[in-house]
Scaffold this active site. Structure first.
Site, PDB file in Angstrom:
ATOM      1  N   CYS A   1       0.860  -1.183   0.000  1.00  0.00           N
ATOM      2  CA  CYS A   1       0.000   0.000   0.000  1.00  0.00           C
ATOM      3  C   CYS A   1       0.900   1.238   0.000  1.00  0.00           C
ATOM      4  O   CYS A   1       1.929   1.273   0.682  1.00  0.00           O
ATOM      5  CB  CYS A   1      -0.930   0.096   1.189  1.00  0.00           C
TER       6      CYS A   1
ATOM      7  N   TRP B   1      -2.827  -2.703  -1.668  1.00  0.00           N
ATOM      8  CA  TRP B   1      -2.560  -4.129  -1.809  1.00  0.00           C
ATOM      9  C   TRP B   1      -3.437  -4.781  -0.751  1.00  0.00           C
ATOM     10  O   TRP B   1      -3.165  -4.666   0.444  1.00  0.00           O
ATOM     11  CB  TRP B   1      -1.074  -4.417  -1.554  1.00  0.00           C
TER      12      TRP B   1
ATOM     13  N   HIS C   1      16.644 -36.877  -6.867  1.00  0.00           N
ATOM     14  CA  HIS C   1      15.833 -37.257  -5.711  1.00  0.00           C
ATOM     15  C   HIS C   1      14.415 -36.720  -5.817  1.00  0.00           C
ATOM     16  O   HIS C   1      13.825 -36.323  -4.824  1.00  0.00           O
ATOM     17  CB  HIS C   1      16.499 -36.763  -4.422  1.00  0.00           C
TER      18      HIS C   1
ATOM     19  N   ASN D   1      -1.835   1.959   5.639  1.00  0.00           N
ATOM     20  CA  ASN D   1      -0.986   0.864   5.174  1.00  0.00           C
ATOM     21  C   ASN D   1      -0.685   0.017   6.406  1.00  0.00           C
ATOM     22  O   ASN D   1      -0.250   0.548   7.417  1.00  0.00           O
ATOM     23  CB  ASN D   1       0.295   1.476   4.580  1.00  0.00           C
ATOM     24  N   GLY D   2      -0.966  -1.284   6.333  1.00  0.00           N
ATOM     25  CA  GLY D   2      -0.711  -2.146   7.491  1.00  0.00           C
ATOM     26  C   GLY D   2      -1.960  -2.941   7.827  1.00  0.00           C
ATOM     27  O   GLY D   2      -2.891  -3.037   7.026  1.00  0.00           O
TER      28      GLY D   2
ATOM     29  N   LYS E   1       6.272  -4.880  -3.949  1.00  0.00           N
ATOM     30  CA  LYS E   1       7.718  -4.802  -3.799  1.00  0.00           C
ATOM     31  C   LYS E   1       8.147  -4.702  -2.350  1.00  0.00           C
ATOM     32  O   LYS E   1       9.172  -5.223  -1.948  1.00  0.00           O
ATOM     33  CB  LYS E   1       8.248  -3.609  -4.579  1.00  0.00           C
TER      34      LYS E   1
ATOM     35  N   LYS F   1      12.520 -15.485 -10.527  1.00  0.00           N
ATOM     36  CA  LYS F   1      12.233 -14.414 -11.501  1.00  0.00           C
ATOM     37  C   LYS F   1      11.141 -14.868 -12.466  1.00  0.00           C
ATOM     38  O   LYS F   1      10.214 -14.138 -12.751  1.00  0.00           O
ATOM     39  CB  LYS F   1      13.482 -14.034 -12.315  1.00  0.00           C
TER      40      LYS F   1
ATOM     41  N   ARG G   1       4.085  -0.583  -4.706  1.00  0.00           N
ATOM     42  CA  ARG G   1       3.767  -1.083  -3.366  1.00  0.00           C
ATOM     43  C   ARG G   1       2.443  -1.842  -3.330  1.00  0.00           C
ATOM     44  O   ARG G   1       2.122  -2.493  -2.337  1.00  0.00           O
ATOM     45  CB  ARG G   1       3.691   0.086  -2.373  1.00  0.00           C
TER      46      ARG G   1
ATOM     47  N   GLU H   1       7.714 -15.130 -10.705  1.00  0.00           N
ATOM     48  CA  GLU H   1       7.149 -13.834 -10.319  1.00  0.00           C
ATOM     49  C   GLU H   1       6.505 -13.107 -11.490  1.00  0.00           C
ATOM     50  O   GLU H   1       5.425 -12.558 -11.347  1.00  0.00           O
ATOM     51  CB  GLU H   1       8.259 -12.918  -9.763  1.00  0.00           C
TER      52      GLU H   1
ATOM     53  N   GLU I   1      17.213 -18.146  -7.806  1.00  0.00           N
ATOM     54  CA  GLU I   1      16.848 -16.780  -8.198  1.00  0.00           C
ATOM     55  C   GLU I   1      16.277 -16.763  -9.623  1.00  0.00           C
ATOM     56  O   GLU I   1      15.294 -16.057  -9.889  1.00  0.00           O
ATOM     57  CB  GLU I   1      18.079 -15.872  -8.065  1.00  0.00           C
TER      58      GLU I   1
HETATM   59  C1  G6P Z   1       9.082  -9.009  -2.042  1.00  0.00           C
HETATM   60  C2  G6P Z   1       9.625  -8.603  -3.388  1.00  0.00           C
HETATM   61  C3  G6P Z   1      10.907  -9.375  -3.667  1.00  0.00           C
HETATM   62  C4  G6P Z   1      11.909  -9.158  -2.549  1.00  0.00           C
HETATM   63  C5  G6P Z   1      11.311  -9.515  -1.181  1.00  0.00           C
HETATM   64  C6  G6P Z   1      12.206  -9.074  -0.039  1.00  0.00           C
HETATM   65  O1  G6P Z   1       8.641 -10.325  -2.100  1.00  0.00           O
HETATM   66  O2  G6P Z   1       8.672  -8.838  -4.399  1.00  0.00           O
HETATM   67  O3  G6P Z   1      11.463  -8.911  -4.888  1.00  0.00           O
HETATM   68  O4  G6P Z   1      13.034  -9.934  -2.783  1.00  0.00           O
HETATM   69  O5  G6P Z   1      10.060  -8.851  -1.008  1.00  0.00           O
HETATM   70  O6  G6P Z   1      12.295  -7.683  -0.072  1.00  0.00           O
HETATM   71  P1  G6P Z   1      13.464  -6.825   0.571  1.00  0.00           P
HETATM   72  O7  G6P Z   1      13.082  -5.410   0.284  1.00  0.00           O
HETATM   73  O8  G6P Z   1      13.456  -7.131   2.038  1.00  0.00           O
HETATM   74  O9  G6P Z   1      14.727  -7.236  -0.076  1.00  0.00           O
END
Ligand code: G6P
Length: 608
Positions: free
Chosen positions: A2, A74, A504, A100-101, A603, A485, A27, A488, A481
């Site tokens: 948010c 959000w 396994h 927000n929260g 994010k 990606k 956000r 996501e 990673e």
């Molecule tokens: C969210 C984002 C990710 C990020 C994670 C941790 O899930 O979408 O891209 O890696 O949060 O965020 P931070 O800001 O703590 O690295």
């Protein structure tokens, strides 16, 4: 999660709010709204969907006024529809609130308010808070907000306006960030500086338990109980261009291409080639204290957790310090052993991830120094940690992290060098590391010239619904990673595994419909990984390999080979991850996905 923005000044504020919301859209983006004091009362416009939709609906017919608040959501409580969108109003319709929260005790507060005659229209916890403030309102908004917040359990960053005090916005925070922007005859509140950077660089960051009143003429910071707090004014270092797309189709693509520069910013001024050493003054620890570290716990979430794993491999191999990597959400709710000699590093791009922040506080409560590896300057983790390393990647707007990941890995390499040289790492080894690190930006540029091949592969494989990513050693976390990606941003199911673990379980999935991305660079596990490739080939799996330049053996086994330059093995993920990021990006584009704002994600995750 948010985004909040508020403006009190002398200009018509609708455009300021909408522009601020667009910059906060990373956000959360399921609905948005504004509340503006239009001279007669509070006028609210809100709508399910993205901010562009809200903006379209306002076209030429938006509320006019010089005090207002806005929100991009959000959803946590209640569907992301127009009714549940923020701002929310109280029973009198005079007060509007953005939040927000999560108000954890909203159920009991709501029941009490209902028994007192309050009527609710939405499913949100935020509306309950609006009514609670109304209950205590006697002509002074900050007092009413303070009284209400004292009864609230949970997290909040809020901004509130009231028709009877039309030049005032009250903001407060507990667990969700809020920053005050200072101008000449105008002031802002926002979830982060990107919303207000266009207008001011002078800011004050609120801490948990603090409240701010802004008016055109000034701002006053207090505790939620009303005790005055003197806060330092800080100057934001980011430039406006850094938070704009600059001609790229997406922020994510721009950020992928920024990596040669962003990682240079991470190590610049911190390594000395001649002596093979590194300086990290921000750790706030003397050399003798750094030498006494006998265990490290690295904590993070998502992509930051992956870089933590690479850090573990580096620190154990080159600094000889035992390292554990923990998911922040797990660390905070178990009872981890944190003895004397243990140092906790918390990694977070945003510096606001609630689980990482809570884990850091838990480590501190147990007496361990908690050091941050953070990108956003002035963020909560940066401020509350005992010291740390800013990774200096610059603003990252795309929801899927790219340049922050490589900068985190580069910062961990610098940390490894600093701690290693205080132990068994020789000057020669140190020099080799620095030399290799300083070559990485140019090597990255070379990889980034090769996007056509990756685009073709993306086209050929975009229709698949499953992918497997395999790597070993330093490139096992890189495989995780790469899979993250793809998941996501393209919504394709993808798993990362250590290549040998394939036998396994995941091997059962392999047939001609399963593309397998191998990270197969020439290190000590190279021959083993070639055998793993054979195992996939034997089952007709399709192989996309990331391999070291000049490697011809891989060609015989893989359907496609993407080459990356050779480097020291501990730095290799800095190069191998680039093709993985690009592959995910082009596949997502091919599938028509919203790359920068993928569904359901945000994010900055400021709720548990
Ligand atoms: C969210 C984002 C990710 C990020 C994670 C941790 O899930 O979408 O891209 O890696 O949060 O965020 P931070 O800001 O703590 O690295």
């Amino acid at each position: 999660m948010c985004g909040i923005v508020g403006y009190a000044g002398h200009q018509d504020c609708l455009d300021i709010l909408v522009d601020g919301l667009k910059r906060l859209e990373y956000r959360g983006y399921d609905s948005a709204g504004v509340a503006i004091l239009n001279g007669k009362g509070v006028e609210i416009r809100k709508m399910a969907g993205k901010i562009a939709q809200l903006e379209g609906s306002l076209n030429g017919d938006g509320p006019k006024g010089v005090t207002g608040i806005g929100h991009t959501r959000w959803a946590t409580h209640g569907e992301p529809n127009t009714l549940n969108a923020h701002p929310h109003i109280d029973g009198s319709g005079k007060l509007a609130l953005v939040h927000n929260g999560i108000i954890e005790n909203y159920g009991s507060l709501k029941a009490k308010l209902e028994s007192e005659g309050h009527k609710f229209e939405t499913e949100t916890d935020t509306e309950v808070l609006a009514h609670l403030i109304e209950k205590y309102y006697e002509g002074n908004l900050e007092e009413a907000v303070g009284k209400a917040l004292n009864l609230v359990e949970g997290t909040f960053g809020i901004a509130v306006v009231h028709e009877d005090e039309p030049t005032k916005i009250v903001g407060a925070r507990h667990g969700s960030p809020l920053v005050v922007g200072i101008g000449d005859g105008e002031h802002w509140v926002a979830s982060d500086v990107s919303a207000i950077l266009r207008h001011t660089k002078q800011v004050v960051y609120l801490d948990d338990g603090e409240l701010v009143v802004i008016t055109p003429d000034g701002y006053r910071t207090t505790t939620i109980d009303g005790h005055l707090r003197d806060k330092e004014v800080q100057e934001v270092e980011w430039e406006l261009e850094q938070i704009e797309k600059g001609g790229y189709d997406h922020f994510m693509l721009k950020e992928i291409f920024e990596q040669p520069d962003s990682i240079q910013n991470t190590y610049r001024g911190r390594v000395v080639l001649e002596d093979g050493i590194a300086h990290l003054g921000g750790l706030n620890m003397e050399q003798h204290a750094l030498r006494l570290i006998d265990r490290i716990i690295i904590i993070g979430c998502g992509t930051s957790w992956h870089s933590a794993m690479i850090g573990e491999y580096m620190l154990e191999e080159y600094a000889g310090i035992p390292v554990e990597v923990e998911y922040a959400s797990e660390f905070r709710y178990r009872n981890p052993i944190v003895k004397q000699g243990t140092v906790c590093f918390v990694i977070s791009q945003s510096g606001e991830t609630i689980d990482t922040l809570a884990a850091m506080r838990e480590a501190q409560a147990k007496g361990a120094p908690a050091l941050g590896l953070v990108n956003v300057v002035g963020s909560t983790i940066a401020r509350e940690s005992d010291g740390g390393v800013y990774i200096h990647a610059g603003p990252e707007i795309g929801v899927a992290s790219t340049k922050a990941f490589t900068s985190q890995v580069a910062a961990l390499a610098v940390l490894t060098l600093a701690l290693g040289r205080l132990r068994n790492l020789s000057q020669e080894q140190g020099r080799t590391m620095v030399q290799a690190l300083e070559k990485i930006p140019e090597q990255m540029r070379q990889i980034l010239k090769n996007t056509e091949q990756i685009q073709e592969i993306a086209k050929a494989y975009a229709h698949h619904n499953n992918f497997l990513y395999l790597g070993r050693g330093y490139n096992f976390p890189a495989a995780l990673e790469g899979a993250l990606k793809l998941k996501e941003i393209s919504y394709i199911h993808a798993e990362g595994y250590p290549a040998a673990e394939m036998k396994h379980g995941p091997i059962a999935l392999i047939d001609e419909n399963m593309p397998v991305v191998f990270i197969c660079i020439q290190d000590s596990a190279y021959d083993k990984i070639l055998s793993n490739m054979e195992e996939v080939r034997a089952r007709k799996g399709k192989i996309i390999a990331i391999a070291t330049e000049g490697d011809t053996k891989v060609k015989e086994k893989a359907d496609h080979v993407i080459y990356v330059p050779a480097t020291e093995k501990m730095l290799s993920p800095l190069l191998t991850v680039l093709p993985l990021q690009l592959l995910a990006y082009y596949i997502a584009v091919e599938r028509g996905c919203d790359v920068d704002q993928p569904r359901n994600l945000a994010k900055s995750v400021t709720v548990e």
